[in-house]
Structures are given as structure tokens and as C-alpha cells.
Scaffold this motif. Structure first.
Motif, PDB file in Angstrom:
ATOM      1  N   THR A   7     -33.872 111.037  14.347  1.00  0.00           N
ATOM      2  CA  THR A   7     -32.519 110.607  13.987  1.00  0.00           C
ATOM      3  C   THR A   7     -31.471 111.199  14.930  1.00  0.00           C
ATOM      4  O   THR A   7     -30.326 110.747  14.943  1.00  0.00           O
ATOM      5  N   GLY A   8     -31.859 112.186  15.704  1.00  0.00           N
ATOM      6  CA  GLY A   8     -30.919 112.844  16.622  1.00  0.00           C
ATOM      7  C   GLY A   8     -30.326 111.889  17.651  1.00  0.00           C
ATOM      8  O   GLY A   8     -29.148 112.005  18.007  1.00  0.00           O
ATOM      9  N   ARG A   9     -31.102 110.943  18.128  1.00  0.00           N
ATOM     10  CA  ARG A   9     -30.580 109.969  19.106  1.00  0.00           C
ATOM     11  C   ARG A   9     -29.447 109.149  18.500  1.00  0.00           C
ATOM     12  O   ARG A   9     -28.446 108.877  19.152  1.00  0.00           O
ATOM     13  N   GLU A  45     -26.354 111.299   4.413  1.00  0.00           N
ATOM     14  CA  GLU A  45     -27.718 110.760   4.343  1.00  0.00           C
ATOM     15  C   GLU A  45     -28.700 111.665   5.079  1.00  0.00           C
ATOM     16  O   GLU A  45     -29.837 111.835   4.651  1.00  0.00           O
ATOM     17  N   TYR A  46     -28.252 112.248   6.188  1.00  0.00           N
ATOM     18  CA  TYR A  46     -29.105 113.163   6.937  1.00  0.00           C
ATOM     19  C   TYR A  46     -29.451 114.386   6.078  1.00  0.00           C
ATOM     20  O   TYR A  46     -30.586 114.867   6.095  1.00  0.00           O
ATOM     21  N   GLY A  47     -28.475 114.882   5.331  1.00  0.00           N
ATOM     22  CA  GLY A  47     -28.736 116.021   4.441  1.00  0.00           C
ATOM     23  C   GLY A  47     -29.811 115.689   3.424  1.00  0.00           C
ATOM     24  O   GLY A  47     -30.690 116.511   3.135  1.00  0.00           O
ATOM     25  N   LYS A  48     -29.771 114.484   2.883  1.00  0.00           N
ATOM     26  CA  LYS A  48     -30.799 114.057   1.921  1.00  0.00           C
ATOM     27  C   LYS A  48     -32.161 113.936   2.613  1.00  0.00           C
ATOM     28  O   LYS A  48     -33.192 114.326   2.052  1.00  0.00           O
ATOM     29  N   LEU A  49     -32.148 113.386   3.831  1.00  0.00           N
ATOM     30  CA  LEU A  49     -33.399 113.248   4.586  1.00  0.00           C
ATOM     31  C   LEU A  49     -33.988 114.632   4.869  1.00  0.00           C
ATOM     32  O   LEU A  49     -35.190 114.843   4.703  1.00  0.00           O
ATOM     33  N   ARG A  50     -33.147 115.554   5.260  1.00  0.00           N
ATOM     34  CA  ARG A  50     -33.617 116.904   5.586  1.00  0.00           C
ATOM     35  C   ARG A  50     -34.240 117.560   4.354  1.00  0.00           C
ATOM     36  O   ARG A  50     -35.254 118.234   4.437  1.00  0.00           O
ATOM     37  N   ARG A  51     -33.628 117.355   3.190  1.00  0.00           N
ATOM     38  CA  ARG A  51     -34.191 117.881   1.955  1.00  0.00           C
ATOM     39  C   ARG A  51     -35.576 117.287   1.706  1.00  0.00           C
ATOM     40  O   ARG A  51     -36.517 117.999   1.352  1.00  0.00           O
ATOM     41  N   CYS A  52     -35.703 115.984   1.895  1.00  0.00           N
ATOM     42  CA  CYS A  52     -37.006 115.326   1.697  1.00  0.00           C
ATOM     43  C   CYS A  52     -38.053 115.873   2.660  1.00  0.00           C
ATOM     44  O   CYS A  52     -39.216 116.070   2.278  1.00  0.00           O
ATOM     45  N   VAL A  53     -37.639 116.135   3.899  1.00  0.00           N
ATOM     46  CA  VAL A  53     -38.566 116.701   4.888  1.00  0.00           C
ATOM     47  C   VAL A  53     -39.024 118.087   4.437  1.00  0.00           C
ATOM     48  O   VAL A  53     -40.207 118.420   4.535  1.00  0.00           O
ATOM     49  N   ARG A  54     -38.111 118.880   3.906  1.00  0.00           N
ATOM     50  CA  ARG A  54     -38.475 120.223   3.433  1.00  0.00           C
ATOM     51  C   ARG A  54     -39.481 120.149   2.284  1.00  0.00           C
ATOM     52  O   ARG A  54     -40.398 120.967   2.203  1.00  0.00           O
ATOM     53  N   VAL A  55     -39.313 119.186   1.409  1.00  0.00           N
ATOM     54  CA  VAL A  55     -40.258 119.034   0.296  1.00  0.00           C
ATOM     55  C   VAL A  55     -41.636 118.652   0.841  1.00  0.00           C
ATOM     56  O   VAL A  55     -42.660 119.171   0.392  1.00  0.00           O
ATOM     57  N   VAL A  56     -41.668 117.754   1.825  1.00  0.00           N
ATOM     58  CA  VAL A  56     -42.954 117.377   2.439  1.00  0.00           C
ATOM     59  C   VAL A  56     -43.578 118.590   3.111  1.00  0.00           C
ATOM     60  O   VAL A  56     -44.796 118.797   3.029  1.00  0.00           O
ATOM     61  N   GLU A  57     -42.759 119.414   3.768  1.00  0.00           N
ATOM     62  CA  GLU A  57     -43.292 120.635   4.379  1.00  0.00           C
ATOM     63  C   GLU A  57     -43.916 121.537   3.314  1.00  0.00           C
ATOM     64  O   GLU A  57     -44.951 122.150   3.544  1.00  0.00           O
ATOM     65  N   LEU A  58     -43.290 121.594   2.154  1.00  0.00           N
ATOM     66  CA  LEU A  58     -43.798 122.412   1.058  1.00  0.00           C
ATOM     67  C   LEU A  58     -45.099 121.838   0.496  1.00  0.00           C
ATOM     68  O   LEU A  58     -46.056 122.569   0.241  1.00  0.00           O
ATOM     69  N   GLU A  59     -45.148 120.538   0.309  1.00  0.00           N
ATOM     70  CA  GLU A  59     -46.312 119.885  -0.292  1.00  0.00           C
ATOM     71  C   GLU A  59     -47.497 119.812   0.665  1.00  0.00           C
ATOM     72  O   GLU A  59     -48.641 119.852   0.237  1.00  0.00           O
ATOM     73  N   GLY A  60     -47.202 119.664   1.956  1.00  0.00           N
ATOM     74  CA  GLY A  60     -48.266 119.603   2.951  1.00  0.00           C
ATOM     75  C   GLY A  60     -48.990 118.280   2.966  1.00  0.00           C
ATOM     76  O   GLY A  60     -48.545 117.331   2.337  1.00  0.00           O
ATOM     77  N   PRO A  61     -50.056 118.222   3.670  1.00  0.00           N
ATOM     78  CA  PRO A  61     -50.636 119.198   4.584  1.00  0.00           C
ATOM     79  C   PRO A  61     -49.839 119.273   5.880  1.00  0.00           C
ATOM     80  O   PRO A  61     -48.829 118.576   6.044  1.00  0.00           O
ATOM     81  N   ALA A  79     -45.386 115.220  10.977  1.00  0.00           N
ATOM     82  CA  ALA A  79     -44.893 113.847  11.105  1.00  0.00           C
ATOM     83  C   ALA A  79     -43.516 113.706  10.465  1.00  0.00           C
ATOM     84  O   ALA A  79     -42.646 112.982  10.984  1.00  0.00           O
ATOM     85  N   ALA A  80     -43.286 114.391   9.358  1.00  0.00           N
ATOM     86  CA  ALA A  80     -41.970 114.358   8.702  1.00  0.00           C
ATOM     87  C   ALA A  80     -40.915 114.996   9.595  1.00  0.00           C
ATOM     88  O   ALA A  80     -39.797 114.480   9.724  1.00  0.00           O
ATOM     89  N   ASN A  81     -41.261 116.114  10.225  1.00  0.00           N
ATOM     90  CA  ASN A  81     -40.322 116.754  11.155  1.00  0.00           C
ATOM     91  C   ASN A  81     -40.016 115.864  12.349  1.00  0.00           C
ATOM     92  O   ASN A  81     -38.874 115.804  12.806  1.00  0.00           O
ATOM     93  N   ALA A  82     -41.019 115.183  12.862  1.00  0.00           N
ATOM     94  CA  ALA A  82     -40.797 114.267  13.989  1.00  0.00           C
ATOM     95  C   ALA A  82     -39.872 113.121  13.568  1.00  0.00           C
ATOM     96  O   ALA A  82     -39.007 112.691  14.344  1.00  0.00           O
ATOM     97  N   LEU A  83     -40.051 112.631  12.359  1.00  0.00           N
ATOM     98  CA  LEU A  83     -39.176 111.579  11.839  1.00  0.00           C
ATOM     99  C   LEU A  83     -37.742 112.088  11.753  1.00  0.00           C
ATOM    100  O   LEU A  83     -36.800 111.418  12.188  1.00  0.00           O
ATOM    101  N   GLN A  84     -37.579 113.272  11.209  1.00  0.00           N
ATOM    102  CA  GLN A  84     -36.238 113.850  11.098  1.00  0.00           C
ATOM    103  C   GLN A  84     -35.596 114.021  12.477  1.00  0.00           C
ATOM    104  O   GLN A  84     -34.438 113.691  12.676  1.00  0.00           O
ATOM    105  N   LYS A  85     -36.365 114.484  13.437  1.00  0.00           N
ATOM    106  CA  LYS A  85     -35.831 114.688  14.793  1.00  0.00           C
ATOM    107  C   LYS A  85     -35.489 113.368  15.474  1.00  0.00           C
ATOM    108  O   LYS A  85     -34.600 113.322  16.325  1.00  0.00           O
TER     109      LYS A  85
END
Length: 175
Positions: A128-130, A98-114, A120-126
């Protein structure tokens, strides 16, 4: 008199040709402006649609991870982890997928911007580390890890809320 008629006719004809040319250029320019405006509006709508899709995919994936985290907490609360220790290994494997899928979604958001939505997407992904660290500690037998796992919910949901707000702002700006 015939001479004047010729010159008047020539002047009138010349005026008509110049007026026609000016009108034609004006119509051409107006059509070009209209086409450019339509193209810009279409590009803005495509950008808004692609961003919306990327944002929704990330939100959906985050909710999916939240459900998985609830399963981990439920397995701990019900004692299933003590009765069947392999359940944590299964849940950890699902979390990795599931984390792999989330990371992919974050990368797409990074691509689409702004940039604000990407941050905010990166902060959400991070956030999950806890969960990941606590789950690893639970698998290792740390008795305090379940408490750390449960304390990770608030930062995770807060990060998701911040992302949703950033996504909403980005979509309204793209209009």
C-alpha cells in the motif's frame, strides 16, 4: 478335597481381581487418550477458526482499501481533483483511517500465524506504500503521480493473491 476347593476358589478370585484391575487401568488409559485426542481436536478447530477469521478480516480490509484507491483514480480521471482539490485531502484522510484498520488486521494475522501467512500479510501491507506515496505527490501537484498511483494496483492485487494462497495453505495445514 476341601483343601483343593479353597485354593481353586482363592486362585479364581485372585485372578478375577487382577483381571478387573487390569481392565480398569486399560479403560482409564483409553478414556484419558480419548479425552486428550478430543482436546487436541478442539484446540486445532479453535485455531483454524481464529485464523480463518483473522484472514477474512484482512482480505475484507484489503478490498475496502482497493475500493478507496479506485475512488482516487476515478476522482482523477473525472477531473474532480482539478475542480475540487480538497477531494484529495478527504481521500488521503480516509486512506489513513483505512490503513490503520489494515495494519491492525495484519497484526492479528501475525499473532495467529503461521509465519508464511504473517509474511504474506506484511507484504500486502507494504504494497500500500506505493499508493500512499503517489497520493501524497498528487496532493503536492505532481502531474506524474497519477500514473504512479495507477501502476500500484498490480503489485497490490498480486500481494493480496499471495496472501490468500498462504492463508488457504495455513488453513489446510491446521486441519
Amino acid at each position: 478335597m476341601a483343601d483343593n476347593t479353597f485354593w481353586i476358589a482363592a486362585l479364581t478370585g485372585g485372578t478375577a481381581v487382577v483381571a478387573s484391575w487390569v481392565t480398569s487401568r486399560g479403560n482409564t488409559r483409553a478414556a484419558r487418550i480419548q479425552a486428550d485426542t478430543a482436546a487436541l481436536a478442539q484446540r486445532a478447530e479453535r485455531l483454524r477458526d481464529s485464523r480463518r477469521t483473522a484472514y477474512l478480516d484482512l482480505i475484507e480490509q484489503a478490498h475496502g482499501m482497493g475500493e478507496l484507491y479506485w475512488e482516487v483514480s476515478a476522482a482523477d480521471r473525472t477531473g474532480e481533483v482539478r475542480r475540487r482539490p480538497a477531494v484529495l485531502d478527504e481521500l488521503a484522510e480516509r486512506e489513513r483511517d483505512e490503513y490503520g484498520k489494515l495494519r491492525r488486521c495484519v497484526r492479528v494475522v501475525e499473532l495467529e500465524g503461521p509465519a508464511s501467512a504473517a509474511a504474506a500479510a506484511n507484504a500486502l501491507q507494504k504494497s500500500t506504500g506505493r499508493f500512499h506515496r503517489a497520493l501524497g505527490a498528487m496532493r503536492a501537484g505532481d502531474t506524474e503521480a497519477a500514473g504512479r498511483f495507477d501502476s500500484a494496483y498490480r503489485p497490490f492485487w498480486e500481494a493480496l493473491t499471495v496472501f490468500v494462497d498462504a492463508a488457504r495453505t495455513a488453513l489446510h495445514e491446521a486441519q
